[in-house]
Design an enzyme around this catalytic site. Structure first.
Site, PDB file in Angstrom:
ATOM      1  N   CYS A 337       0.669  -1.129   0.021  1.00 43.32           N
ATOM      2  CA  CYS A 337      -0.119  -0.028   0.174  1.00 43.32           C
ATOM      3  C   CYS A 337       0.732   1.320   0.139  1.00 43.32           C
ATOM      4  CB  CYS A 337      -0.975   0.204   1.301  1.00 43.32           C
ATOM      5  SG  CYS A 337      -1.391  -1.417   1.947  1.00 43.32           S
ATOM      6  N   ARG A 366       6.251 -11.271   5.544  1.00 43.37           N
ATOM      7  CA  ARG A 366       5.552 -11.399   6.670  1.00 43.37           C
ATOM      8  C   ARG A 366       6.287 -12.497   7.879  1.00 43.37           C
ATOM      9  NH1 ARG A 366      -0.631 -10.016   5.197  1.00 43.37           N
ATOM     10  NH2 ARG A 366      -0.064  -8.323   3.862  1.00 43.37           N
ATOM     11  N   GLN A 384       1.255 -11.205  -3.547  1.00 49.68           N
ATOM     12  CA  GLN A 384      -0.313 -10.609  -3.732  1.00 49.68           C
ATOM     13  C   GLN A 384      -0.596  -9.957  -4.852  1.00 49.68           C
ATOM     14  OE1 GLN A 384      -0.182  -7.566  -0.289  1.00 49.68           O
ATOM     15  NE2 GLN A 384      -1.771  -8.859   0.783  1.00 49.68           N
ATOM     16  N   ASP A 386      -2.453  -7.668  -5.798  1.00 52.21           N
ATOM     17  CA  ASP A 386      -2.804  -6.464  -5.180  1.00 52.21           C
ATOM     18  C   ASP A 386      -3.238  -5.425  -5.937  1.00 52.21           C
ATOM     19  OD1 ASP A 386      -3.125  -5.254  -2.668  1.00 52.21           O
ATOM     20  OD2 ASP A 386      -1.015  -5.058  -2.095  1.00 52.21           O
ATOM     21  N   HIS A 388      -4.670  -0.914  -5.575  1.00 49.52           N
ATOM     22  CA  HIS A 388      -5.431  -0.110  -4.951  1.00 49.52           C
ATOM     23  C   HIS A 388      -6.050   1.100  -5.568  1.00 49.52           C
ATOM     24  CE1 HIS A 388      -2.315  -1.847  -2.318  1.00 49.52           C
ATOM     25  NE2 HIS A 388      -3.140  -1.503  -1.266  1.00 49.52           N
ATOM     26  N   LYS A 469     -14.916  -4.276   5.038  1.00 51.14           N
ATOM     27  CA  LYS A 469     -14.273  -4.989   4.180  1.00 51.14           C
ATOM     28  C   LYS A 469     -15.570  -6.066   3.776  1.00 51.14           C
ATOM     29  CE  LYS A 469     -11.824  -8.199   7.089  1.00 51.14           C
ATOM     30  NZ  LYS A 469     -10.441  -9.013   7.113  1.00 51.14           N
ATOM     31  N   HIS A 515      -8.651  -1.094  -0.894  1.00 46.77           N
ATOM     32  CA  HIS A 515      -7.579  -2.235  -1.138  1.00 46.77           C
ATOM     33  C   HIS A 515      -8.142  -3.522  -1.732  1.00 46.77           C
ATOM     34  CE1 HIS A 515      -4.586  -0.177   1.842  1.00 46.77           C
ATOM     35  NE2 HIS A 515      -5.701   0.497   2.215  1.00 46.77           N
TER      36      HIS A 515
END
Length: 642
Positions: A337, A366, A384, A386, A388, A469, A515
């Site tokens: 992000c 992580r 990911q 991902d 945004h 979410k 997200h």
């Protein structure tokens, strides 16, 4: 005592002038249901059947095994039966935790040595004896001080640690026969309610998943109201074990996790990498069609970025240690992000530019405890899918709707058709943004689900601290539930990192960030996909789509011609021309789960045909090569999702 007015599910009302339990009310109302009912719901709160009802007005519902709360209580009671059996057979055992889980339960014990298969047999037999005795369960409430003294007398050090963290001044215990356990419940009325049970396995588990803590022994089990349901579950479990992505990963050369690299760090082997490439190519193509812009970002960033974003404050336990490089400290990124925000802020953005959608297959890191790592499903380094989306408040609803539709399209393309949707709302503790903003966002998410015709549940308090979410869970071919897609609103990062746009009033306004991940991660999705298909991937994903098998060496030139023709069409083809008999090579291709085998000998070479054998021992007979090519072509592309 004041009156208790009980409103029953059919709307009728019964009055009681003395202490009464839901079980007594059930016996008065519909005694024929007693064997089926496991739990009650009292004014919206789950309640033991044997626990006295509160005074005043009571709305009462009865729950059977089909209700998730009752199912959990059934499993949790069986976990207590397991704990009692272990304590009777191994008095030195100390109790840790024993929660219900999907399709079963487990209990962790501190014992001098690991449990053996013979131990599990003895424990299971003892559990059956406890069930046969049909001991009633009893709920006790004690002050924390009374509870502390009791647990100290029992020597239950792990329960004492749990007790210290409980916020209430009074806590509950449950007792059956001579066994007592700290537990908030609820439970079924007696041990005899458990009709069919089975212990499944044992493993080591660090206390609270932290390798710095003692290693405990975990016993897994399951239970059902009927023997038929248990046997059906065991059949599905056996099938699931055959489909285990870790087993298939080795057999099909998809991936490996090697300790010389590190726990939770994946090496993609050529076959797995080919499948991943097909997934990624499809992913990029579909995103570009929908107005997303591809970006790439580094794997590390200075600690100042993570301090500004709040990750060092709120997420540091999952981040790897800092690296000192010259005068600055750097960290491996746990999320993408802040990078996408930095890209957004390279220009001044107008409301006319929005929405802006950045997407990236971004690898993040992580720190997961070693005790929770599990194949591709739980790793320390993962990619990911991902994205945004930066938009105005008025654009949020349409962007979320499009993201949900996109997620369902993607999942359906890969062969999934059953989904569950949850909308996670504001957490009880700290949260970013205003209460009004949260209420509006939660309402918009529910409207999106309603307008799309989705059945959904509210996950009260399950939202991230930065926004609510939508989570999408898929069901695989065995009915197992997996969470992959998530669409999250964020009021926090735009505020922290000053992410703005110029509005029609020529003033700066904060954007709303969405997200969004559709697969969740490439690793996790690959695990789910592998188990769903049992490694027999559809043609468009299969690493080798066609194997050509010449019957003897003299047929190799014709086999080569076939391979070249197929390669010209973009087919991933391999010639299996080993010296072993043709039956052995067919067996090898089947074991590798190649979708099609073309067997060629004298007859095929002379007539320009191929003998087609489909994976799963399906024989399609002989056909001209060009006919096979025309038949194969549509299967080389992703299917059209309905």
């Amino acid at each position: 005592m004041a009156k208790i007015n009980v409103t029953l599910p059919d709307g009728s009302v019964r009055e009681y002038n003395s202490i009464v339990t839901p079980l007594q009310v059930l016996r008065d109302w519909k005694p024929e249901l007693e064997d089926e009912i496991l739990l009650a719901e009292v004014n919206g709160q789950v309640w033991d059947l044997f626990r006295p009802l509160p005074e005043g007005e009571v709305q009462l519902r009865f729950l059977d095994f089909n209700d998730p709360h009752a199912r959990d209580a059934y499993r949790h009671t069986t976990a207590h039966i397991l704990a009692q059996a272990v304590k009777e057979l191994f008095p030195e055992a100390k109790l840790a935790i024993g929660p219900p889980i999907e399709e079963g339960y487990y209990y962790d014990f501190d014992v001098p040595r690991p449990f053996t298969p013979e131990d599990l047999e003895r424990i299971e037999q003892k559990m059956r004896e406890i069930v046969a005795a049909d001991y009633p369960l009893e709920r006790l409430e004690l002050t924390k001080e009374e509870a502390r003294k009791l647990l100290e007398e029992m020597g239950e050090t792990y329960k004492l640690e749990i007790l210290k963290e409980l916020p209430d001044e009074r806590v509950s215990f449950y007792r059956q026969d001579g066994f007592i356990d700290l537990c908030r419940g609820p439970h079924v009325p007696s041990t005899g309610r458990i009709k069919a049970l089975k212990l499944l396995s044992t493993s080591g588990a660090y206390w609270r998943g932290d390798e710095r803590n003692p290693m405990l022994q975990r016993i897994y089990g399951t239970c059902f109201p009927t023997e038929e349901q248990l046997q059906e579950f065991l059949r599905r479990l056996e099938e699931a074990q055959k489909r285990d992505h870790r087993k298939l990963g080795r057999e099909l050369n998809l991936f490996v996790i090697d300790e010389t690299i590190g726990s939770g760090l994946v090496l993609w082997l050529p076959n797995g990498a080919l499948i991943r490439k097909q997934i990624e190519d499809f992913w990029r193509e579909q995103h570009l069609k929908r107005g997303y812009q591809l970006v790439y970002t580094p794997h590390i960033a200075r600690d100042e970025l993570w301090r500004k974003s709040g990750h060092l404050e709120l997420y540091s336990e999952f981040m790897f240690p800092t690296m000192q490089v010259e005068a600055h400290k750097y960290l491996l990124k746990p999320m993408n992000c802040p990078f996408h925000i930095t890209i957004y802020k390279t220009q001044t953005r107008s409301y006319r530019d929005l929405p802006i959608r950045f997407c990236e297959l971004g690898t993040v890191y992580r720190y997961e405890r070693s005790g929770v790592l599990h194949g591709l499903l739980r790793v320390r380094g993962f990619t990911q899918d991902d994205a945004h989306i930066f938009c105005t408040p008025d654009q949020v609803k349409e962007e979320v709707k499009a993201a949900v539709q996109f997620a369902l399209f993607i999942l359906r393309t890969f062969g999934f058709s059953e989904f569950e949707v949850k909308i996670a709302t504001r957490p009880e503790g700290k949260f970013a943004g205003t209460l009004e903003g949260w209420e509006r966002a939660e309402q918009e998410l529910q409207e999106v689900a309603q307008e799309l015709g989705l059945d959904y549940e509210l996950d009260i308090g399950g939202g991230a601290f930065y926004g609510p979410k939508i989570d999408i869970f898929l069901r695989d071919c065995l009915g197992r539930r997996w969470q992959c897609s998530t669409i999250q609103l964020d009021f926090n990062l735009p505020e922290r990192l000053d992410v703005t746009y110029i509005g029609p009033d020529n003033k700066e306004h904060k954007v709303v960030m969405v997200h969004r991940a559709l697969f969740g991660s490439m690793e996790r999705f690959m695990a789910v996909l592998t188990e769903h298909y049992a490694g027999a991937f559809p043609v468009w994903l299969a690493p080798v789509q066609v194997a050509v098998l010449p019957i003897s060496e003299r047929h190799l030139p014709y086999a080569t011609q076939i391979a070249e023709r197929l390669q010209a069409e973009g087919v991933r083809v391999e010639i299996l021309a080993k010296s072993e008999p043709i039956s052995g090579r067919i067996f090898d291709a089947e074991a590798r789960k190649v979708p099609y085998m073309l067997i060629v000998g004298d007859r095929e070479a002379q007539s320009g045909t191929v003998s087609v054998r489909e994976r799963g021992r399906k024989d399609h007979g002989s056909m001209p090569l060009e006919q096979f090519v025309d038949w194969l072509k549509p299967q080389l592309k992703p299917p059209k999702a309905e």
